[in-house]
Design a protein around this motif. Structure first.
Motif: not given
Length: 489
Positions: A443-463
């Motif tokens: 987050l403090p970097w000059a290029w923080p993560m702008q787009i993050l997409k996770v699809t298909g099989e993967g671990p669970a995520m809480t609300d």
């Protein structure tokens, strides 16, 4: 029973629901305004590209199967029948040649989008020995209408089932824009000359997906002039599935020069390919460089011949318009030649799938903005690849070594500093908590993560985790299938 006028109105509404608007004029070939002006006006549209053609309720076959009146009513509107879907399976899953003939009649003189494929992709479909005969029967009905083809797509089990270009695929198709000839495996004869060939002219073609055997037939017929004579305006080219020729006595052995080869230390490491390939890579790349409008090149499952790597690479070919390069199931020597001996100044995306990247030397990746890694073997260390790459968009698909170690490495200042977009597809060996820490650390970097997409099989995520990502990533989506297929998030 509805009156015919009401049925027609309903059918036209359903028809438009199966179509989508296009902005690219190259995809547009006739307006629907003359068909249903009371609904769409001057709407420019094509058949939806995202529709599952195996769907049992596919329009217009669904309404035509209800009763004789519905079938006759639908048959009165030619535009309904411009999407031809024909299944090559044997038995009841296969399509009827009689129905195909009716559809070609009902569509009258309108442009056609044609798809020939298989309904059944189960374990037993590989043993269907009658596929080639059914392809030939369908082609006998379709070929007289070649002047109406706007898109032609066929997918078969074997390359020998595909129509032979310049022989069974012949004539003039002035509006053909998309031609796709695909197969699962190559079983074509070693003799790929076309004797007594006819002409095949498609001046509007810009998307060409061809199997290796048919591609060699083109080259054998036209030589290196296939580019200028057949597809000078091509923007998309895919050549796939070409196995070695039958090994002949004296060919492909130690010291021979017919197969893919390297020299020096690389040869001692076993990179040499003793098979006799049927396509010369250097000649092919030189011919591709003549395609002055080419934007995307895909090479998949091809054994090349006469690849000689001397350790000092020189730029032999220049493809200034190419922006996307996809390499799948290729050998180390082919990868090195394609990536080192060619110059792609406009390249923005490189996709590497099922390639032996663990045998590649350091620095093999060109400086490109977007990188896609797919189905890499467990021996391929994704972290090492990402560590040496300096682009903005990274997509990881089905790679077992994409794990928490990679995410922790991406949390280190100075590593992957320019990555702003990350897509993770069908990867199960990472944890959401470490993914969150990676995003937070950047987050403090000059290029923080702008787009993050996770699809298909993967671990669970809480609300709570989902809410956190939504608040800290500009564009975030997490739609995964858990280990339990009944649970979706």
């Amino acid at each position: 029973m509805f009156p015919t006028e009401i049925l027609l109105t309903i059918f036209k509404i359903v028809y438009m629901q199966n179509r989508e608007e296009v902005m690219d004029e190259r995809e547009f070939y006739f307006s629907s305004s003359s068909l249903v002006p009371e609904i769409v006006g001057k709407y420019k549209c094509i058949w939806r590209r995202d529709e599952e053609l195996r769907y049992p309720c596919l329009f217009p076959y669904n309404i035509a199967s209800v009763c004789a009146k519905w079938r006759a009513t639908a048959a009165s509107v030619p535009a309904f029948w411009t999407r031809v879907v024909f299944f090559l399976d044997s038995g009841p899953e296969g399509s009827s040649l009689v129905d195909l003939q009716h559809q070609l009649q009902w569509s009258r003189d309108l442009p056609l989008e044609i798809t020939l494929g298989r309904m059944n992709l189960g374990d037993n479909f590989m043993y269907d020995m009658g596929e080639a005969a059914r392809v030939r029967s369908a082609m006998e009905l379709l070929l007289p209408h070649i002047s109406r083809w706007h898109m032609f797509y066929i997918s078969t089990i074997r390359s020998s089932s595909l129509p032979v270009i310049l022989k069974e695929l012949r004539g003039t198709s002035p509006i053909l824009k998309i031609l796709r000839l695909e197969c699962e495996g190559d079983d074509a004869d070693d003799d790929l000359n076309v004797y007594g060939r006819d002409v095949f002219i498609c001046p509007a073609l810009h998307n060409f997906d061809i199997d290796g055997a048919n591609f060699l037939r083109l080259r054998n017929a036209y030589g290196g002039e296939w580019v200028t004579q057949l597809v000078p305006q091509l923007e998309y080219l895919s050549v796939s599935v070409l196995s070695p020729a039958e090994e002949e006595e004296g060919n492909g052995g130690e010291g021979e020069t017919d197969g893919e080869r390297v020299s020096g230390a690389e040869e001692k490491e076993g990179i040499n390919r003793p098979e006799k390939g049927r396509l010369n890579l250097d000649m092919f790349l030189g011919e591709v460089a003549k395609l002055t409008s080419l934007r995307q090149l895909i090479l998949k499952s091809i054994i090349f011949n006469d690849i000689l790597l001397l350790g000092i690479h020189e730029i032999h070919h220049f493809s200034p318009t190419l922006d996307t390069l996809v390499l799948e199931d290729l050998s180390v020597s082919a990868l090195l030649s394609i990536l080192f001996d060619c110059n792609y100044p406009g390249l923005t995306t490189l996709k590497l799938a099922r390639c032996p990247l663990d045998a590649m030397p350091e620095g093999f990746l060109p400086d490109i903005p977007c990188l896609v890694l797919q189905d890499l073997a467990p021996t391929v260390n994704v972290m090492e690849i990402v560590d040496r790459w300096h682009g903005m968009g990274l997509e990881i698909v089905g790679c077992p070594t994409f794990d928490d170690t990679v995410l922790k490495r991406l949390s280190v200042p100075g590593v992957g500093v320019s990555i702003e977009e990350l897509a993770i597809i069908d990867c199960t060996n990472f944890s959401v908590s470490v993914l969150q820490k990676m995003v937070e650390s950047r987050l403090p970097w000059a290029w923080p993560m702008q787009i993050l997409k996770v699809t298909g099989e993967g671990p669970a995520m809480t609300d709570d985790e989902r809410a956190w990502f939504g608040n800290h990533v500009a564009e975030f989506s997490y739609e995964v299938v858990l280990a339990d297929p009944e649970r979706l998030t």
